[in-house]
Enzyme design. Structure first.
Site, short mmCIF file in Angstrom:
data_model
loop_
_atom_site.label_atom_id
_atom_site.label_comp_id
_atom_site.label_asym_id
_atom_site.label_seq_id
_atom_site.Cartn_x
_atom_site.Cartn_y
_atom_site.Cartn_z
N GLU A 127 1.20 -1.50 0.87
CA GLU A 127 0.40 -0.45 0.11
C GLU A 127 0.45 1.17 0.30
O GLU A 127 1.34 1.22 0.85
CB GLU A 127 -1.26 0.06 1.23
N GLY A 268 2.94 1.90 10.66
CA GLY A 268 2.83 1.58 12.32
C GLY A 268 2.68 -0.08 11.54
O GLY A 268 3.08 -1.04 12.48
N ALA A 269 1.32 0.40 10.90
CA ALA A 269 1.10 -1.65 10.92
C ALA A 269 0.46 -1.58 9.64
O ALA A 269 0.05 -0.75 8.77
CB ALA A 269 0.76 -2.53 11.47
N MET A 270 0.33 -2.75 8.79
CA MET A 270 -0.66 -3.10 7.29
C MET A 270 -1.04 -4.03 7.61
O MET A 270 -0.95 -5.58 7.87
CB MET A 270 0.78 -3.08 6.09
N ASN A 272 -2.22 -6.25 5.19
CA ASN A 272 -2.33 -7.43 4.33
C ASN A 272 -3.30 -8.92 4.63
O ASN A 272 -3.50 -9.13 5.89
CB ASN A 272 -0.95 -7.64 3.75
N HIS A 304 -7.05 -2.00 15.11
CA HIS A 304 -7.42 -1.77 13.50
C HIS A 304 -6.47 -2.18 12.63
O HIS A 304 -7.85 -2.80 11.77
CB HIS A 304 -6.21 -0.37 13.67
N GLU A 305 -5.89 -3.29 12.07
CA GLU A 305 -5.26 -3.67 11.47
C GLU A 305 -6.37 -4.92 10.57
O GLU A 305 -6.71 -5.35 9.82
CB GLU A 305 -3.84 -4.32 11.15
N HIS A 308 -9.52 -4.11 9.95
CA HIS A 308 -9.77 -4.71 8.05
C HIS A 308 -9.83 -5.07 7.79
O HIS A 308 -10.09 -4.98 6.40
CB HIS A 308 -7.74 -3.27 7.49
N GLU A 327 -10.08 4.15 6.12
CA GLU A 327 -8.84 4.41 7.60
C GLU A 327 -10.28 4.86 8.18
O GLU A 327 -10.26 4.71 10.13
CB GLU A 327 -7.91 5.19 6.49
N1 BES Z 1 -2.90 0.51 5.87
C1 BES Z 1 -2.41 1.34 6.93
C2 BES Z 1 -0.91 1.45 6.32
C3 BES Z 1 -0.45 1.61 5.61
C4 BES Z 1 -0.62 3.28 5.63
C5 BES Z 1 0.15 1.81 4.50
C6 BES Z 1 0.33 3.80 4.89
C7 BES Z 1 0.85 2.27 3.74
C8 BES Z 1 0.90 3.73 3.27
C9 BES Z 1 -2.81 0.76 8.39
O1 BES Z 1 -4.12 0.20 7.82
C10 BES Z 1 -2.75 2.12 8.84
O2 BES Z 1 -3.60 2.47 8.90
N2 BES Z 1 -1.65 1.65 10.28
C11 BES Z 1 -1.92 2.78 10.60
C12 BES Z 1 -1.81 2.86 12.00
C13 BES Z 1 -3.73 3.09 12.70
C14 BES Z 1 -3.75 2.68 14.32
C15 BES Z 1 -3.92 4.66 12.17
C16 BES Z 1 0.01 3.76 10.35
O3 BES Z 1 0.62 3.10 9.87
O4 BES Z 1 0.10 4.87 11.61
ZN ZN Z 2 -5.32 1.45 8.59
#
Ligand code: BES
Ligand code: ZN
Length: 898
Positions: A127, A268-270, A272, A304-305, A308, A327
């Site tokens: 992503e 923070g995390a993804m 997939n 959160h992940e 999704h 999001e």
């Molecule tokens: N889908 C995002 C991760 C992401 C963001 C990938 C931008 C590529 C580009 C993931 O679900 C996400 O939102 N992560 C947040 C943490 C969340 C608790 C708000 C993050 O990574 O900060």
């Molecule tokens: Zn997210």
């Protein structure tokens, strides 16, 4: 600048893809510098696409090795390939297969997008547009396919091989040191949800039985030796899965769910599909290395992940303009989860603190944009507080307006109707419009209009008529591209609270009795939940049966993301602190009084001595009365607005030094007048028993550490002695770090010694050293910039690791108001030079650091000039990435926000 830096993608230009991909078979031969990827795509023309369109696949730094159509190698005249794209002018008009072989170098991938290496392992991040760095593809979220992935690697190097979906085959490759695994994901998905991992990893696991009785193997993979630090995350995962079943009726849909923690990660995390990849700081926790806040973040991000899986994966986004659809909604869901698992009012206050600190700030900056933007140059720059946090607030307002039952019915309809599709904000809203029969078109303006609405309220009591009238007006300031604003549909949850000067005998008043005294007050404009929908530029509501002048308690629970101004005198606000039934507004009342005083002190217009006395008096008696009943809440009440909060409130010609002095002075005053209760709580709440990260224990620690901070502000000698003792005797990282943090506010040899010992003690713990970097970067003293540049030479620091860079340099720029905004501009020049250096390695990280400049127009003129010069020096640099080029040019643009 390169020409493609100027290319703009527009929402209004959306059209369906000319081709579709139904199946993807990927064969990935992992190698540190020459990974081979063979992609077999089963494709067909899209009936909704243009009939004679060429096939244009996206690429990014790709190297094509071979290409075949329906099994036949294509000759050079039949296609055109560059690192950025692959075009077949005459693509078949019937279904076909395309076989593409590319070679990529994961070791050279410092952008951390696509396939890269971290800590000797292989991992991916796709992503938003990273899949095109693995193979040529229609890399857009509305092209959804079923993926089968075969991963092959050296057995020693990468004993663990993971992919999306379920494992279906595996074994050794005969006659070699290599082995393979095959993964199949039956759920069609966009390419951004693709992932694979290969490496040497430890594992913790458990079985989860879903609500329909299916067994799912849950596993978390971490650096070998750190398995026990993943136990908390695994527990949080199980609780998240149970919660989503109970609260939203959502069940997991694969046989396995894997999470992998990596040390080099941009975000923070993804999420997939079936294979979440996490920044290890949001997985690994032990009492010795993680704070209460780390535990809370881990719980929230794991949730959160996981959430999704339904809001993002099963229902995905049609295009990146719809990012808030997944999001914002998923942040709302993780907030609800945390509120249910912890304390709802305490969590709400924490949410609002971040919303104001990040999103309101963004909305008042040159980077302001709608929750659903209408154009972008680089999508990575739109994973913002506005899309995430304001996006979540919109969902929350929708629920407030329609009520919980209809909200759940609307969500059910949304899932039912959109499952397996790439949806839009309109699809989301129409589900709620349908179940409620409401017209939500005015409400939809929240997605389109940027800027934080300001709501002004005036109250009028008529003792003869026994009425109380509230006059509301609203306006939204101009933002880039939006000079004129319309009225928003703002749900205002409200109630009336009795003035009550009478109960000064100290007797325990039943708070709910205060509201009941207004049981006869009625207002037909409120719904059954006490919510007034304020959706015009001006409106008034009138309560009848109001015998004496009440104190209005407005925007309870922070029912809308707006700035409220209501000119209640301090005494009335302090009455709310004491008597409001709404915990959020009790906290808000104390904050509002403190903010007034801080702004007055910083501007030097108000001696405010008496008022500070009144506030500390109210805080002392609040402590005496309420602190032990809810320590976490009490800690929030006695914590003053931050320097950044005050700067935002002042909004123009900001002098960070004056704000720093004002806040220090206030902390000292409050610390001195409340010294006795503070010391009493500090002693009473002392660290005892084994550490547990639960919310109640964390709340006691946070109150105790808030007391320590104020005691140190009151008297440096006492503070130093207490902090040193706590640092030495602490049984956990929360208390240890809090005491070290207090010491950093007290210059001298004791502090330096403590910092050195802490650094030595944790020299082999990178995540703890990040906290150590952050504390030092935040010291509000001359000399900190030199300290930061010195720490860049520390063996644990690395300019290519995002966590290290954010901990040291990001913290300096975002947390250290006085030193980043040094009047001589040295802080700005330092950040500019780092941004340029990091941009060559990792543009996403560089662009994020650069957003620290978003407050530059708020500064007083000398600092403003320095910041502008630093920004211009970045803008002038040739070959900027699109990420940095976009942020720097929007930051410098005139118009819209000040
Ligand atoms: N889908 C995002 C991760 C992401 C963001 C990938 C931008 C590529 C580009 C993931 O679900 C996400 O939102 N992560 C947040 C943490 C969340 C608790 C708000 C993050 O990574 O900060
Ligand atoms: Zn997210």
């Amino acid at each position: 600048m390169r020409t493609d830096t100027q290319q703009i993608v527009r929402l209004e230009d959306y059209r369906p893809s000319d081709f579709l991909i139904d199946r993807v078979e990927l064969d990935v031969g992992l190698h540190p510098t020459a990974t081979r990827v063979v992609a077999t795509l089963t494709m067909r023309p899209n009936p909704e696409g243009r009939p004679d369109a060429p096939l244009v696949l996206d690429g990014d730094e790709l190297n094509l090795k071979a290409l075949a159509l329906n099994g036949r190698s294509l000759s050079a005249e039949e296609f055109e390939a560059s690192p950025q794209s692959l075009t077949i002018a005459q693509a078949p008009r019937q279904p076909f297969t395309l076989t593409i072989e590319t070679e990529i170098n994961p070791t050279a991938n410092t952008k951390l997008m696509g396939l890269y290496r971290s800590g000797g392992n292989y991992c991916t991040q796709c992503e938003a547009e990273g899949f095109r760095r693995i193979t040529y593809f229609l890399d857009r979220p509305d092209v959804m396919a079923v993926y089968t992935t075969r991963i092959e690697a050296d057995r020693e190097d990468a004993p663990v091989l993971l992919g999306n979906g379920n494992p279906v085959a595996g074994g050794v490759v005969d006659g070699s040191d290599r082995h393979y695994a095959v993964w199949h994901d039956p759920h069609p998905k966009p390419s951004y949800l693709f992932a694979l991992v290969g490496g040497r990893l430890g594992r913790v696991s458990k079985t989860f039985t879903t609500m329909s009785g299916r067994a799912v193997d849950l596993a978390i993979y971490v650096e070998p030796g750190k398995e026990s630090r993943a136990d908390y995350a695994l527990d949080a995962l199980e609780r998240s899965m149970r919660w989503d079943e109970r609260v939203f009726g959502r069940e997991y849909d694969l046989d396995v769910f894997n999470i992998v923690a990596v040390s080099d990660f941009n975000m923070g995390a993804m999420e997939n599909k079936g294979l979440n990849i996490f920044n290890d700081k949001y997985v690994l926790a032990s009492p010795e290395t993680a704070t209460d806040m780390d535990y809370a973040h881990i719980e929230a991000i794991i949730a959160h992940e996981y959430f999704h899986n339904w809001t993002g994966n099963r229902v995905t986004c049609r295009d990146w303009f719809q990012l808030c659809l997944k999001e914002g909604l998923t942040v709302f869901r993780d907030q609800e989860f945390s509120s249910d698992e912890r304390s709802r009012p305490v969590h709400r206050i924490a949410e609002v603190k971040t919303l104001r600190a990040r999103q309101f700030l963004e909305d008042a900056s040159p980077l302001a944009h709608p929750v659903r933007p209408t154009q972008y140059r680089e999508i990575n720059n739109f994973y913002t507080a506005t899309v995430y946090e304001k996006g979540a607030e919109i969902v929350r307002m929708l629920r407030t307006i329609i009520g919980e039952a209809d909200f759940r019915r609307g969500m059910d309809l949304y899932f039912e109707r959109c499952d397996g599709t790439a949806a839009t904000v309109e699809d989301f809203l129409s589900a709620f419009a349908e179940v409620t029969g409401r017209d939500l078109s005015h409400f939809a303006r929240w997605y389109e209009q940027s800027g934080t609405p300001r709501v002004t309220v005036k109250g009028h009591h008529d003792p003869d008529a026994k009425t109380f009238r509230l006059d509301f007006t609203q306006s939204t300031p101009p933002t880039p591209g939006q000079p004129e604003k319309g009225a928003m549909a703002i749900p205002v949850a409200l109630g009336l609270v009795a003035q009550d000067g009478s109960d000064q005998d100290g007797s325990d008043q039943d708070d709910s009795a205060q509201d009941r005294s207004w049981a006869n007050a009625a207002c037909e404009r409120l719904d059954s939940r006490g919510v007034f929908l304020f959706d015009k530029p001006q409106d008034s509501i009138t309560f009848t049966g109001v015998t004496s002048r009440p104190v209005p308690s407005l925007l309870r629970g922070f029912s809308a993301p707006v700035k409220l101004s209501l000119d209640l005198p301090n005494e009335e606000l302090l009455a709310l602190l004491r008597h409001d039934t709404d915990a959020f507004n009790r906290w808000q009342a104390a904050q509002t009084v403190a903010m007034r005083l801080l702004v007055g002190l910083a501007k030097g217009v108000d001696a405010a001595d008496q008022d500070i006395g009144a506030l500390s008096g109210a805080l002392c008696s609040f402590m005496g009365r309420d602190a032990l009943a809810d320590p976490a809440f009490a800690a929030l009440v006695v914590t003053l607005p931050s320097e950044a909060d005050v700067a935002q409130e002042i909004g123009q010609d900001v002098d960070p030094d004056a704000i720093h002095r004002a806040r220090s002075q206030m902390r000292q005053r409050i610390g001195r007048s409340c010294a006795q209760p503070l010391q009493r709580f500090y002693d009473a709440l002392s660290d005892s028993g084994p550490y547990s990260p639960d919310a109640a224990s964390a709340g006691r620690r946070s109150l105790r550490n808030a007391c320590l901070d104020l005691l140190a502000a009151a008297d440096a000698g006492t503070g130093e002695a207490l902090a040193v003792r706590q640092l030495e005797s602490a049984s956990n990282m929360t208390d240890r770090l809090a005491s070290l943090s207090v010491l950093t506010t007290l210059p001298g040899a004791v502090r330096e010694e403590a910092i050195a010992r802490f650094g030595d003690r944790y020299r082999n713990e990178p995540l703890v050293l990040d906290k150590w970097f952050t504390l030092q970067a935040a010291i509000p003293e001359d000399g900190t910039l030199e300290r930061v540049t010195g720490l860049m030479q520390h063996p644990a620091f690395s300019i290519s690791n995002p966590n290290r860079v954010r901990a040291l340099i990001g913290s300096f720029a975002m947390l250290n108001q006085v030193q980043f905004n040094r009047a001589d501009g040295a802080g700005y020049r330092f950040l500019a030079s780092i941004v340029l250096r990091v941009d060559e390695l990792n543009p996403q990280l560089a662009a994020r650091l650069l957003t620290a400049f978003s407050t530059w127009r708020m500064m007083e003129s000398a600092r403003r000039a320095q910041a502008e010069q630093a920004l211009r020096s970045i803008a002038q640099k040739p070959n900027l990435s699109r990420d940095v080029g976009d942020i720097v040019s929007r930051s410098l643009e005139e118009g819209g926000a000040k």
